[in-house]
Each structure stands twice: as C-alpha cells, then as structure tokens.
Design an enzyme around this catalytic site. Sequence first.
Site, PDB file in Angstrom:
ATOM      1  CG  HIS A 117      19.052 -25.446 -16.194  1.00 10.39           C
ATOM      2  ND1 HIS A 117      19.439 -24.509 -15.253  1.00 10.39           N
ATOM      3  CD2 HIS A 117      17.842 -25.030 -16.640  1.00 10.39           C
ATOM      4  CE1 HIS A 117      18.522 -23.578 -15.148  1.00 10.39           C
ATOM      5  NE2 HIS A 117      17.539 -23.872 -15.976  1.00 10.39           N
ATOM      6  CD  GLU A 320      23.231 -22.952  -9.311  1.00 13.12           C
ATOM      7  OE1 GLU A 320      23.946 -23.545 -10.145  1.00 13.12           O
ATOM      8  OE2 GLU A 320      22.105 -22.495  -9.575  1.00 13.12           O
ATOM      9  CG  HIS A 560     -13.728  17.908  12.724  1.00 14.07           C
ATOM     10  ND1 HIS A 560     -14.989  17.628  12.252  1.00 14.07           N
ATOM     11  CD2 HIS A 560     -13.159  18.721  11.787  1.00 14.07           C
ATOM     12  CE1 HIS A 560     -15.190  18.234  11.097  1.00 14.07           C
ATOM     13  NE2 HIS A 560     -14.094  18.909  10.795  1.00 14.07           N
ATOM     14  CG  HIS A 667     -16.117  13.221  11.262  1.00 14.76           C
ATOM     15  ND1 HIS A 667     -15.820  14.568  11.201  1.00 14.76           N
ATOM     16  CD2 HIS A 667     -15.412  12.648  10.256  1.00 14.76           C
ATOM     17  CE1 HIS A 667     -14.993  14.802  10.198  1.00 14.76           C
ATOM     18  NE2 HIS A 667     -14.721  13.639   9.603  1.00 14.76           N
ATOM     19  CD  GLU A 758     -20.642  13.030  12.009  1.00 15.74           C
ATOM     20  OE1 GLU A 758     -20.297  13.204  13.200  1.00 15.74           O
ATOM     21  OE2 GLU A 758     -20.241  13.729  11.060  1.00 15.74           O
TER      22      GLU A 758
END
Length: 1374
Positions: A117, A320, A560, A667, A758
């Site tokens: 800056h 800074e 399940h 499953h 499955e």
Amino acid sequence: MARIREHLLATLKLRVSLFVFLPFLVVVSLEIGEAKRHRRSGTAPTTEQVEAYNKYYNYVDLTRLLQSMAQKYPRIANLSSIGRSVEGRELWVMRITKDPDTDAPGKPKFKYVGNMHGDETISRQVLVYLVEYLLGKYGEEPRITELVNSTDIYIMPSMNPDGFEKSLEGDCNGEAGGRQNARNIDLNRSFPDQFGKINVNQDSIPEVRAVISWILEKKFVLSGNLHGGTVVASYPFDDSASHQREGHYSRSDDDSLFRYLARVYAQNHPVMKTGQPNCPDTPEETFKDGITNGAQWYDVPGGMQDYNYLHGNCLEITMELSCCKYPPASQLHKEWDLNRESLLAYMEKVHIGVRGYVTEAINGTALPNVSIVVAGINHNLTTGQYGDYYRLLLPGIYNISAMVPGYTSMMVHDVQVMEGKATEVNFTLAPVVSEPSGSITEPTSSMPPATTTTTPVSTTATSSPNPTQNRVVLPEGNKSSSPLSPLLQQPIQPQEFRHHNYADMELFFRKYSSEFPSIAHRYSIGHSVEGHELYVMVISDNPKVHEQGEPEFKYVGNMHGNEVVGRELLLNLIEYLCRNYGTDPEVTQLVNNTRIHIMPSMNPDGYEVAKEGDAKGYRGRNNSNNFDLNRNFPDQFATITEPRQPETIAVMHWLKSNPFVLSANLHGGSLVVNYPYDDDKQGITQYSISPDDKVFQQVARAYSQENPLMHNGHPCEDLYPDEYFEDGITNGANWYNVPGGMQDWNYLNTNCFEVTIELGCVKYPLAKDLPTYWEQNRRALLQFIHQVHNGVKGTVTDIKDGTAIPNAIISVEEIEHNITTADTGDYWRLLVPGTYVLTASAQGYMPVKIYATVPKEGMEVVDFKLTRVHSEPKGQTPKGPPATQDPSEEEFQSFIKGLSLAEGLEQLVSSTDTENSFRYRRYKELAEFLRGLTLNFPKITSLRSLGQSVEFRTIWALEISNKPEEAEPSEPKIRFVAGVHGNAPVGTELLLEFAAFLCINYGKNPAITRLINETRIVILPSINPDGRELAKEKQCTSTLGMTNAHGKDLDTDFFGNASQRVVEAQPETRAVMDLILEKGYTLSVALDGGSLLATYPYDKPVQPVENEGTLKYLANVYASNHAKMHLGVTGCPNNGQMGNIPDGVLRAAERQSHMGSMKDFSVDFGHCPEITVYTGCCLFPPAEQLATLWAENKKPLLSMLVEVHKGVRGVVRDKSGKPIVGAMIVLNGGVRVFTAEGGYFHALLAPGNHNIEAVADGYQQQRQEVVVSSYEAASSIIIEFDMDNSIFGLPREFVVATAAASMTALVVTACIIWCVCSAKSNRQKDGFHRLRQHRDDYEDEIRLTSMGSKKSLLAHEFQDESESDEETLYANKL
C-alpha cells in the site's frame, strides 16, 4: 646428484602448487581487503554515504541507493527488477546471498515485500535499512554472515512505487491517497482467492502479475509482507467462505506453525508483543500476544499472504509496523530500532523443520515438482528444480512422504524435528511401469538410502492401487537386492474383524476421529427411536466443511437392522482410508479430492435385537416402531401413509443439507446392485426407467465388476436357484416393487444419484466370515467412490463480480432431470461418455448454453458465467441521477451476501451460542423479563404498551435497534408476533429468547451488531395474554386458552372494513391493528403451533393471490433454514395432519380457511407481507423441549433479519430533490406500498425480474424494471418525478390549445344560432295562435300528457298552422 634432482623436483612441485594456489590467495586477500575497507569507511570506494535515518527515499533516490549498494557488494548483492508498475517504475528486488548471480541448491529462499500500500511507508524504509544492515555487517558479525551464506534472501522495498509518489508525509490515516496503485486498485485485494473470484482487470495490476510470476518461479519458503496502520502480526487465512466482516477465525492447515511464526516477530518487537498498539483511531483494539488470524481481525479477500501459502510453497505473514501509515521522517530511526531484531529473528526461521532432496533411483538425477506430504497436515509443497525442498515444521515426530506420478511413493516414518536447524531427510524414488496382473514386483538394488541428520530413516514406497501391479524398472545387471532398498508396501488392511454393537461402534468412531483429526470428523445427524445417535464419519482433507469444487459422496449401511454386512464393511472402510492416507496414492487422491460421508448404521435399534447367524429372517429388520425404513420415504407413485420415522426424517434433513452427488445404500439378502426406479405407477414388476438410466447402469456396473461373484449374476443359488442378474445389476422395479424407498427419494428430491447394493445372501453372517466379505468388496467400495468424478463439473458465477450463484439450474438437453448448484456455486453432473448440451439458468440471469464432451474417464470441467438481466426501463425512463453505491453500502451488500451464501448463516448461528434456561413464563414474569431487557440494554431497546387485553393485561411491543427512540425510515422494519392463540405459547418463549439473544450479542458479535444497526426489529411476544394464563403445559391438542377472555379467536377478528365486522373489535385485536396500520413495516413473522410448516396469505379463500410468488418465497426461506420443516413431513397425527407438504410451505387457506386473520389484514391494510410459522405439532409441549425448538428456529429467525434487507428499496423525490411522501409504488401491476417520511420505500420481492410503477398526484408516472437476487441486499434506486404536464394522457399545451379553440368555436356557433333563430321568429310570429282557448281544455291536456316530457308539453302548447309563402301569396291574389 640424486638428492639434488629430488630437491629440484620438490622445489618445482612446490612452485607449481603455489602458482596454482596463488589466484585463490589473491581472491581471498582482495575480499578481506575489501571487507576491511567497507568496515573502515562504511562506503563504496566511489561514494561516501552514511545512513542518517532522517529522510524518505523517493523512487529516484531509492533506485540510486539500491544500485549503489549492488555495485558496492557485488559478491553478496544483486539488484534486479521483476516488472514495472502502471506508471513504468521498476519493481526493484535486492537479492542478498553468497554468489548472488548463480542459482545453487541447498539454500532456502526467503523474501520481504514492503510498501504494497503506497501510503504505508515505514515498511519501505526499514527494508532499505535491512539491506544496508545485512550488507554492511556481512563478514563482521557471525550471525549476519551465517544468515547470508545459508539463505537466499530477496528484499523488495516497494511493491507500489506509484502509490508512494502520491502519498504525503505525516498522513497517518491515508486520507491523501496513495494506498492503491495508479489504476486505483488495492493490490492486496487483487490476488486469486480460494473462496471466490476476484474480479479485477489484469491489465490494471501489472504489479500483482509480476509478483505472482516471481512467487511461482522462485518457490520461496518463508515470507513477510510489511504494512502499516496498527502494530500486529497477522497470519492466514485472510478471508473465509462466508466473508464475514470480522470475528470469523479462518484456520489454515498449518495454523499452529503460522501462529508460532507470527509470535516470533511479535515477541521480538517491544510494542507489538504487548498486544496493545494504542492507535489513536482504535484505542480499544488489542491483540493477544501481538498476533491475530487475518479473517478474525477482518475479512480480506484477494490477499497476497493466502496466495503465497496456497499456490507458492511459501508461508507468509503480514506485519503491521506502526499506527501511523506515513509518520514524519524523524520517527524512522525509532521504527528501525523497534523492528530490526524482529526482522532478523523471523528470517532465521526459514531454517526450521525438515529439508532434503528427492532424486531418481536409477541415475540419481534430481526430481522437481515432487509432492512432499506430511501425514496429518493437509498442505503439501513441491520440490524445486534441483529436487530440493524445505518443509517448515514445529518440533515433533512426523511421517513424511514423497509422491510424484510415474514413481513409487516413499514414506519416512518417525522423523524427529528438533528446535533449531532443520532435520535433513532425502528421498530416492524408483520409476514404475504397469504390468498385467501376476507380474513380479522387484525392488531396485541401486537405490541409495534415505538419510536424516538425526536417526537412520527407513523408507517405504507404496504400490499402485490399481488392479495391475507395479514393477520397478531396473537397469540390466542390477537384479540383486540391497538391504537398504525400500520394499514396495501394500495398503494396510483392517486388523480386526468382528461384529460391533452400538457401544463398540461408538468407541470406534471416537478412536478414529481422535487419532486422525485432520482427515476424519465424527458427527451425528439425529437419533433413532430409542435415542441412539445416527453417527456419520466424514473423511476428507478438510473434513468439516464443503470445499468448492470437491464432490460430496456417501455410503449408508444397516438400514435394515438385521442386514449387517454393510455396517461392518463401512467400519472397515473408515479404518482403511484413515490408515492408508498419505502412503497409498489411491486413498490419498480420493481423500484429497472427495468429501466422503460414511454412516455405518441407519437403524441401530434394529441391529441391537437382530441375531448373528440369521440368514433370511426379519428380526431386527424394522426400527423400534416396527416400520420398514426403506418403505418410509415419500414416493412419486404411491402415498405412504405410515408416519415418518425419526431415522427417516434425520436422513432426509441430512440429504437436503449437503450437496451429495453419489451414494450407495448397503443391504443384504442377495448379491446385486439395484438402481432406480424402485417402483412404478402400476405397482407391478416391470422395468421402471429413470431419465438417467444409462448413468445408473454405469455406476452399478462399476461396483459389480470389481466383485467377481456379484458380476457372475447367479448370487444365491442355494436360496434362490432361479434368480439371475445380468452383470450383477438390476433395475429395482424389474426385480420387485419397493414404494417409499430411499434411493428414489435421493434422485427425485436432491442432486444425489443413489443405488442399493445387496452384499451377500446371508443377512447376518458369522463374524469369522467377515474377512471374506471385506476381500470381496474392498476394490468395489473404492471403485464406486471413483464414479463421483465422472461426468461434468464446474461452477456458476456472476460474470460481473465473479460471485458464486447458488441454486442455479443445470439442465442437460434430452435428459429430463435437472440438478442445482451448491451454496458455493459449484455443481457435479454425472453423465456417461458423450457430447451434451448443458444449460445453466438462474433467477435474474440470462441462461447460458454450452456444449460439453464427457471423456471415458474423469470429469469435463464446464464453468458458466451468467449475465444479470439488467434493469431496462419501460415506458418513461426514471429521470434523475442513477443510484450510486457508496463504499459503506457496497460493504453492506457484501455482508448480506456473505450471510446468504454457503455456510454464512450457519457459522453465525454456531458462533453465537448463549447460555439459556428455558421455561414457560406467565404474564407477570414476561413483563418483568421485557423490562429487564430495557434496563440492561437501554441503548438498543425500547418498550411500549400497545393497549390492554380484556382482563387488563398489557400487550407489550419491544423494539430493538441502535436508535430505538428515533424514526429511521431508511431502515427496513420487521415485526415478530406470537401468542395470538394463548394455548400455543412456544412462539412467545422463542421470541423472548430471540430478543435476549440479540441484545446479549450486540457489540460482541459483529454480524449481530450490524444487523441490529441496520434494522428496526419490533417483537410482540404475546397478543393474547389472557388466554395464555388459562392454557396448560403438556396439552398438545387442548383448546383451553386458545381464545381471549371473551371467547373470541383473535385470528378471526382482524377486519379492515366496517361492513365486514359484525361486532366491535376485541381490545387485543384493536391494539395490534393500530400497530399494523402505522405502516412502515417491510416484513412480519407470526409464530403459532399445532403443526410443522410455514404458511403465507391468504387465510380467506381468494383466487388468485396477488404477489403469491413473493409470499410463498418468504415462507420458503423460513422453512428451508429450519432443521425439519423444509422436509415437508407434517407428521402430526394428533390433529389429523399427515402426509408430505412440499418444502414445508403451504398457502394458509389450504390448511384451514377462515376470515379475519392477522396476516390477511397485514397484507391488505398494512401493506406488509406476513407469514405464519407453526413451530411444532404439539401446541403446548413440555418445557424440556423448548431448547430443541429454539435450536431449530434460531437460524430461520435470523434468516428473516437477513431477508428483510433484500427485494427493492429506494427514494422517491421531485426534480428539486424534495422527497415525496405518500407516493404509491405498484409492484407488478398489483401490490402497493407507499413511501414514508423522506420518500423512502422498501418492498420484498421473490428473486427474478419485476416491474415497478411509481405514482404520485401531480407528477408523471414512472416505470422501471428491477432484478432481485436471492442472496443480495436490495440495491437502492432513485425515482425522480417531473411535474405532470399531461391532461387525459395528452400534453398540457395541446389540451389547453384544443380547449381554447373549442370554446371559441362554441361561442361563435351559439351566436350564429341565436341570430338565425331571431330572424326566423320575426318572420313567422303572425303564423302562431292558441291551440285551446279554454283553460279547462288546456289543463285536461296537461293531465293527459303528464307522463310525457317537458318537451312534449311545449310541443302541444303551440302549433304552427300558418300557410307557406306560396299559399299566402296565392290567397292574397284571390
């Protein structure tokens, strides 16, 4: 003679040796002499200059000084330029190291950058002094000499020389300008950013482009960016995904290291280490230990330090240095003294951690761009051109790997990093080639060992995860194995195979999330019927957040309860991924590029009652309420009448909350991959095709092909001998119908493609069989995750500012299934290979169409940049200046966008937890609570009485604002109302907690503070206090207390027209009606109970509803931010409300139609949209549930504070600038709002294009089209009226001229008619005579014609019977 010959030979050899050695001695003597001269004079031989520390160097002076020093110290200093500024000034860099004109390995590169800056000038000067100090002290001070000899130092005193030239000495606050470059661009907001696009024209920032090229070329190790304005050391990250203005800690993967480095600088700075800069403009600002996280201090998108870390191998912090940006030159010496030791100590830290080389095993050549991976730290760096690397680390023990495509990876275990100098660890990598399965893997014999400076290092090279094996290519004749050669390591397999009950599984989760915190994060999505947590382990390199561009994947098991193989395989998978990350390339790649969610058990209750050895039974299949969870989801073809279960609701919410792309539901009971659809309209067994049938077949085969037994297609010949699945896959409905299944709901309601796998014929196999299941499915589980990376991916952004566009629709031509972008604007669209036409569309933007070709493997990246539909005026263009956006308004726009996008609001909720003790309060305690708020927070609260109830209880209204006693018409005003029904007091308690929450966080949380400062919030916690006194806790359906003391349901008593009202309004109703009629409200939210949904006007049965899109949208905003409401599961059997309500939003009349509702009155007479939120099925639940209800409603209540700032707002004024009060703003030709004091107006609108008409008496009507975004604050527009010069829609001048001409014509015509009639009367007056000579006859005639007109009477009174002129003349002749 022999001795003489020997002597001569010896003398000759000595002379030759001296002759050879003489140049070296000369060089050394010259260097020593030059160093002595420098120490004596402090100047170059040609110039005499002593640093006085009392002046700033402008560009010319700086250039001359740097060139002079480079000439003076040519053996340790080299001056070069990396580019030029906008105005053509060189960006000078002084390189300081031994032999600065050559590049050689072994020295880490360090840099300081100053004056980024232009008006922050201390940095520029202290870096000049640092250059002088290093050069002047070299050869004199051992510390400096060692630092220069061992480090490649680069110092850039000014990155923004143009800005410096414009700055003014003594300008402490930067008011004179110079901060930006010559194109007025902030260089520290212009680097590429990880959380969004930085929309800066590259031609405007040559300084940034030069620095980026410099960073990427040099591969710096450590850096400091010197600024001014306070005194603190700031470290990454500088911004966050939410871009919260301040207060949000944005953690990098090297956070501890960054904090250490920042503390090194701060602790050596006498002022910085105190943490109290005492800057005049911010005297209260403090920093613990003198350091801060950048984003926690304030959000800086596009900053340089983050770019260094993410793209440049380099760790950088920002220092800074002083409160005053450009202090007087008299302070320069003091500032140099304050910073000198910090600058040196920080530079020395470039030598900590681990360093070494990576070379090729066969010929020993250096390998550049090899990834150096530290296990547990998800940030890698790469080797330089000489194969060298420098990895900064804190003291500790680490596992470090070297990885590069085409070479066998190598890991060094237990590397000990000590305080001080870096540990050296070298890697030697062997090249690999792919061979068919079954080839022999041979280790190389020529590979030198990896080395370390502390302990011997054992190195391990990992093998490729692909089905083919890897073979090291060896040179001929090198077949023997060396004991120091690394062995190719196979991935670490799970060690323990057993069935895990709930307690065991919970410990497993805790173990791995604590052992691998950098990649594994445990969380729960809810509870089962019996209160078991529904745990999920997410595994990724940044597991706690969604990273833009990284797809989300999930596995769900044990839906399940008695089908347990999936549960155990997923626990195995968690272990496999965690233990092989950083060593196995495939696992590392998947974890780094995918966010993998694993839920081993969706039905923990069912599992607990299931039994080991159950092959095909049903015990434990259902949840504890005995419902099949895979028949419990809303279905497209069938109505699911069973109540939605807590496990189902939790999963639905989970899926709606994450942008999942691909999923599998594991499953048991067969061996096949089943893909959508699972049922069809007829409910019969037949193929039910989805729009993405080809994609589903592709991902299903990806799994089955890696499981040979499954791919065979004859899964369970003993149990089901006739069952056959080609390639081991099947369409769900073609196997058998499953209404209410989870996989179809995923596909139809989210972006996620899910299949059901499955895993085996036996549902609950014996524990001894589990290793076999793992071996059969390990490759398939990994290969299925890879499928999430096939198809098309990209981002959808705004072409103007690069911001992400959430919920944009991605459609594929000829495939009737769309997906939407995530909150971060990214999307993933699974597709099979081919060429497609993709379209991205979003409300308020022009759609964009792009052709994309999907490769056989991998993703095609297609980014969309959408152009906003601009506000095009229609009819007359509003005159006057365009609405300009001042910096504060632009910043507020960014603030609202940050809360609206990504996780902004969620982060606000999580960062503002307050201690609370929930209970129900009766009237007296409620009043005391409200008074307590005004006493404790007098600056932001104001309490007033609106009136009294039938039984004389006060109806209170609490205003929360930064100026509660002042009218601020420019701010939106929002009303929160509860307690219209006394038997539903949850809303009352939520609003009381909400008020306390806002007050307590004011001044502490920046976002809450900003919302209160920019909004006027009015809270009416209890409209019906009399009814509340009668109601009873734990009465979910009782009507006791619903009405007021007169037995009147207050929500049927709001009538604006006297003709509609049968009896006088109740006192409670009148009090609230008066408040509503004050107008000025932008939004109203009413809380009620007895259901779980949000409703919008009207309650009365009217069709159609004006502005329905906006009203529905507002209700949807609340519901979508609610944990459960947006799922649309009303689930209130106690009041007969069952079924699924899309998005949890319903038009009020469809729920229960009635007249006289508060929301209808608010819309019709208060010109304010109001939604009613029903917080839960139970009207008066136990007090223990209030905490949960607050947690569910906290975010949506806050979302209303954000939403009230959207839509359209502006000012109406005349040409002189005078505001016009009471002007009517017509929205889309229907809904009307009116301007308030100051001419301000604000109206909420659904996202999209809208027409606005502004009407005011005596002024020309104005029309304008506006575009409203779902995530942007309302932009201010200015409507400037001209005086209305039209009459009946025609120009005033034309109307006046026409009227004058018409009047003239009428007068002339009248005169002509009078003259003609007068002449005729004189000519014919003798031809008239009385028709009747007798009055009686005349009166009879009047009576007979009394029913006629006046004209008839006159017509019969006289009759012209005279003769014509010819007849008269003829008679006279006779």
